[in-house]
Design a protein around this motif. Structure first.
Motif, short mmCIF file in Angstrom:
data_model
loop_
_atom_site.label_atom_id
_atom_site.label_comp_id
_atom_site.label_asym_id
_atom_site.label_seq_id
_atom_site.Cartn_x
_atom_site.Cartn_y
_atom_site.Cartn_z
N VAL A 231 82.19 44.94 24.33
CA VAL A 231 81.13 44.64 23.14
C VAL A 231 81.56 43.87 21.82
O VAL A 231 80.68 43.05 21.02
N LEU A 232 82.65 43.73 21.14
CA LEU A 232 82.95 43.19 19.94
C LEU A 232 83.38 42.16 20.22
O LEU A 232 82.19 41.09 19.15
N GLU A 233 83.06 41.19 20.83
CA GLU A 233 83.83 39.88 21.52
C GLU A 233 82.20 39.09 22.32
O GLU A 233 81.99 38.42 21.17
N ARG A 234 80.76 40.15 22.76
CA ARG A 234 80.29 39.88 22.53
C ARG A 234 79.12 39.85 20.86
O ARG A 234 78.68 38.52 21.06
N ALA A 235 79.52 40.70 20.36
CA ALA A 235 78.93 40.20 18.76
C ALA A 235 78.97 39.32 18.04
O ALA A 235 78.52 38.23 17.75
N ARG A 236 80.59 39.00 18.00
CA ARG A 236 81.50 37.46 18.37
C ARG A 236 80.93 36.27 18.25
O ARG A 236 80.43 35.66 17.76
N LYS A 237 80.37 36.36 19.75
CA LYS A 237 80.05 35.19 20.24
C LYS A 237 78.61 34.63 20.24
O LYS A 237 78.32 34.25 20.12
N ALA A 238 77.83 35.97 19.87
CA ALA A 238 75.97 35.95 19.29
C ALA A 238 76.62 35.74 18.03
O ALA A 238 75.23 35.80 17.64
N GLY A 239 76.96 35.51 17.42
CA GLY A 239 77.37 35.04 16.06
C GLY A 239 76.90 36.17 14.91
O GLY A 239 76.40 36.43 13.45
N VAL A 240 77.05 37.57 15.65
CA VAL A 240 77.15 38.51 14.39
C VAL A 240 77.88 38.34 13.80
O VAL A 240 79.14 38.23 14.26
N GLY A 241 77.36 38.90 12.38
CA GLY A 241 78.65 38.81 11.19
C GLY A 241 79.72 40.21 11.44
O GLY A 241 79.46 41.36 11.35
N LEU A 242 80.93 39.51 11.46
CA LEU A 242 82.34 40.57 11.49
C LEU A 242 82.71 41.19 10.02
O LEU A 242 82.57 39.99 8.87
N ARG A 243 83.43 42.21 10.23
CA ARG A 243 83.97 42.95 8.83
C ARG A 243 85.26 43.52 8.98
O ARG A 243 85.85 43.19 10.56
N SER A 244 86.06 43.65 7.52
CA SER A 244 87.46 44.45 7.85
C SER A 244 87.97 43.74 9.05
O SER A 244 88.57 44.31 9.54
N GLY A 245 88.08 42.56 9.02
CA GLY A 245 89.43 41.16 9.88
C GLY A 245 88.78 41.36 10.94
O GLY A 245 90.10 40.83 12.08
N GLY A 246 87.60 41.90 11.31
CA GLY A 246 87.15 41.11 12.82
C GLY A 246 86.51 42.61 13.83
O GLY A 246 87.15 41.50 14.53
N THR A 247 87.27 43.42 13.66
CA THR A 247 87.58 44.66 13.87
C THR A 247 85.80 45.83 13.92
O THR A 247 85.50 46.13 15.19
N ARG A 248 85.36 45.18 13.66
CA ARG A 248 83.79 45.85 13.26
C ARG A 248 82.96 44.71 12.43
O ARG A 248 83.15 43.35 11.65
N THR A 249 81.64 45.26 13.14
CA THR A 249 80.00 45.19 12.58
C THR A 249 80.12 45.58 11.33
O THR A 249 80.36 46.71 11.00
N GLY A 250 78.53 45.23 10.88
CA GLY A 250 78.16 46.18 10.07
C GLY A 250 76.85 46.48 10.04
O GLY A 250 76.74 46.71 11.60
#
Length: 269
Positions: free
Chosen positions: A200-219
């Motif tokens: 689900v995190l990878e899908r967020a990244r591919k969807a263009g959702v901004g990541l935080r904490s070194g790419g380990t989570r979103t806001g």
């Protein structure tokens, strides 16, 4: 309110003592302390105004805290001027500074008090370490909670996430109080739910959702993020069923989600 009163009393009493070392009077000291406590108490009652304004502006993190501090500081300064005016006393720059500090500092002190309560008062409670079965605040019964989690996972499946995401309750529904304001969880309080999993995190990244904490989570996911991830219908449906707003954020793993703070893992049924 009690925290605000304490901050106001300490600040006002300290400033009086420092500025009147040559003509200190216990009566005036008591008066200054009482006035500071009054400003702090009223400011504490109005404290959610700053947080509410930041929320209305769509701000998060440090910017939200900054707006809350400035707003509450302005409220504290205004209350100081109003009290002095009502008492027919002049308002000095020092008075305004103390009032502003009384209002603004609550945004830092209240969360700290809440953290200490959680650290020392509930450290032995496994519910705050993500263990199950435990029920977040806001659910009337275990059956109601079970139905909510079933609907949550069913809707995640319908959205195409299958078994790749684990739901983790966070925030005030777990601790029973707001981290930012220290206020207890209210009947209309929100549910903050982390969706944890590498897929689900990878899908967020591919969807263009901004990541935080070194790419380990979103806001916290915004409306546009929810639409990108096909989760807007899920959020709306769960909010309607729960009778309160439901907010999501994404983590790469359950461990990273529960490691951020007190959490309750929603079990699959």
């Amino acid at each position: 309110m009690c925290i605000g009163a304490g901050i106001g009393a300490v600040l006002s009493g300290s400033v009086y003592a420092l500025t009147h070392r040559d003509d200190f009077d216990w009566g005036d000291f008591a008066s200054a302390t009482a006035q500071g406590a009054a400003v702090g108490a009223v400011g504490g009652f109005l404290a959610p105004a700053g947080t509410a304004l930041a929320t209305q502006l769509g701000l998060q993190g440090g910017r939200a805290l900054g707006v809350a501090v400035v707003t509450d500081a302005a409220i504290g300064a205004g209350l100081t001027w109003a009290i002095n005016t009502a008492l027919c006393q002049p308002t000095t720059p020092t008075d305004l500074l103390v009032g502003a500090l009384t209002g603004g500092l609550g945004n830092f002190v209240r969360p700290g008090v809440g953290w200490l309560k959680g650290l020392f008062g509930n450290s032995s409670d496994p519910a705050l370490r993500g263990a199950n079965p435990y029920i977040p605040h806001g659910f009337a019964s275990a059956d109601e909670y079970d139905q909510f989690t079933r609907n949550l996972y069913d809707d995640l499946n319908d959205a195409g996430y299958g078994g790749s995401a684990t739901a983790v309750f966070q925030g005030s529904s777990v601790t029973g109080q707001s981290f930012r304001t220290g206020q207890p969880f209210r009947p209309e309080g929100d549910y903050d739910i982390a969706l944890a999993g590498d897929e689900v995190l990878e899908r967020a990244r591919k969807a263009g959702v901004g990541l935080r904490s070194g790419g380990t989570r979103t806001g916290p996911l915004r409306d546009i993020d929810l639409r990108k991830m096909r989760l807007s219908g899920l959020a709306e449906e769960l909010s309607e069923r729960a009778g309160r707003d439901v907010h999501f954020m994404i983590y790469g793993s359950v461990e990273s989600a529960t490691g951020r703070g007190p959490s309750i893992i929603a079990p699959r049924k």
